[in-house]
Write a protein that holds these residues in place. Sequence first.
Motif, mmCIF file in Angstrom:
data_model
loop_
_atom_site.group_PDB
_atom_site.id
_atom_site.type_symbol
_atom_site.label_atom_id
_atom_site.label_comp_id
_atom_site.label_asym_id
_atom_site.label_seq_id
_atom_site.Cartn_x
_atom_site.Cartn_y
_atom_site.Cartn_z
ATOM 1 N N SER A 157 0.838 -1.207 0.000
ATOM 2 C CA SER A 157 0.000 0.000 0.000
ATOM 3 C C SER A 157 0.867 1.249 0.000
ATOM 4 O O SER A 157 0.563 2.234 -0.684
ATOM 5 N N GLY A 158 1.959 1.223 0.785
ATOM 6 C CA GLY A 158 2.875 2.352 0.783
ATOM 7 C C GLY A 158 3.574 2.533 -0.545
ATOM 8 O O GLY A 158 3.787 3.650 -1.013
ATOM 9 N N LEU A 159 3.918 1.424 -1.181
ATOM 10 C CA LEU A 159 4.563 1.494 -2.488
ATOM 11 C C LEU A 159 3.625 2.110 -3.521
ATOM 12 O O LEU A 159 4.061 2.855 -4.400
ATOM 13 N N ARG A 160 2.341 1.785 -3.427
ATOM 14 C CA ARG A 160 1.361 2.403 -4.319
ATOM 15 C C ARG A 160 1.378 3.917 -4.170
ATOM 16 O O ARG A 160 1.287 4.659 -5.151
ATOM 17 N N GLN A 161 1.501 4.380 -2.929
ATOM 18 C CA GLN A 161 1.521 5.817 -2.686
ATOM 19 C C GLN A 161 2.760 6.448 -3.304
ATOM 20 O O GLN A 161 2.688 7.527 -3.903
ATOM 21 N N VAL A 162 3.903 5.788 -3.182
ATOM 22 C CA VAL A 162 5.130 6.281 -3.799
ATOM 23 C C VAL A 162 4.988 6.322 -5.316
ATOM 24 O O VAL A 162 5.403 7.275 -5.975
ATOM 25 N N ALA A 163 4.373 5.297 -5.890
ATOM 26 C CA ALA A 163 4.227 5.210 -7.344
ATOM 27 C C ALA A 163 3.381 6.342 -7.905
ATOM 28 O O ALA A 163 3.513 6.689 -9.078
#
Length: 266
Positions: A172-178
């Motif tokens: 979920s955090g990686l989605r935010q970074v993306a």
Amino acid sequence: MTSGNALGEYLKLRRGRVRPQDVGLEPGPRRRVDGLRREELAALAGISADYYLRIEQGRVAHPSSQILDALARALRMDDSATGHLHQLARADRPMHTGAEHVDDGIVSLIDQLPLPAYVVGRCLDCLASNAAAHALSPNFAPGRNLLRALFLDPAERELHVDWDEATASVVSGLRQVAGGEANDPRLEMMVEELRAVSPRFEMLWTRADVGYRRSGTGHMRHPLVGELHLLRNRLLIPDSDGQHLQIYHAAPGTDTAERLARLARA
């Protein structure tokens, strides 16, 4: 994500998560998909089906804020997911290139901390760490990628008793970074790599949740000292292009505090 149509792909994933009955629609007996059809989402958002089709196919790259908000409401998105949607539609997202470097002052700070602490970059690379962090996990070391380790290293799965929660939150955090300020080709390559080799990552990425794991308690089982119920805090480092400092600590007087101190002496 690597197709050049990140906005359309994200909308399609979120559309698949909303059941017709969730928004007051009758599923019908001949339905072939669990989620919303394109025309149903378009009607809920108050736009034409043809216009929505063009958005999802990438033929309208930068819809207006009003359209995006209407789609977010129809898809029952929370604030994090809505913000992600708007970021993906931005016309001025630059390309993120170049190596990441940790400020010398931050490196000095974590070296002086008696607690496990490390700095993580945009792609979840460990950029700096102290001895206490390395004692907690060999993967908490500069040069290691914490995303790959969490999904692909069996020892890391053994360490994290709450592995299911940890993996869900990190994706979920990686989605935010993306969906952040800049496109990152390396991040896209990592996502595609892990989708190909990790069914768990593929499932979580397709779920399309957005947002970092909040500070709380992490449950680990260390091979030397046993059970650890660690408090964890994630602190954004200002002016660092998305780097953050992760710190683990224990409530005073607990078994975990004693075991953490013992680990530091080992």
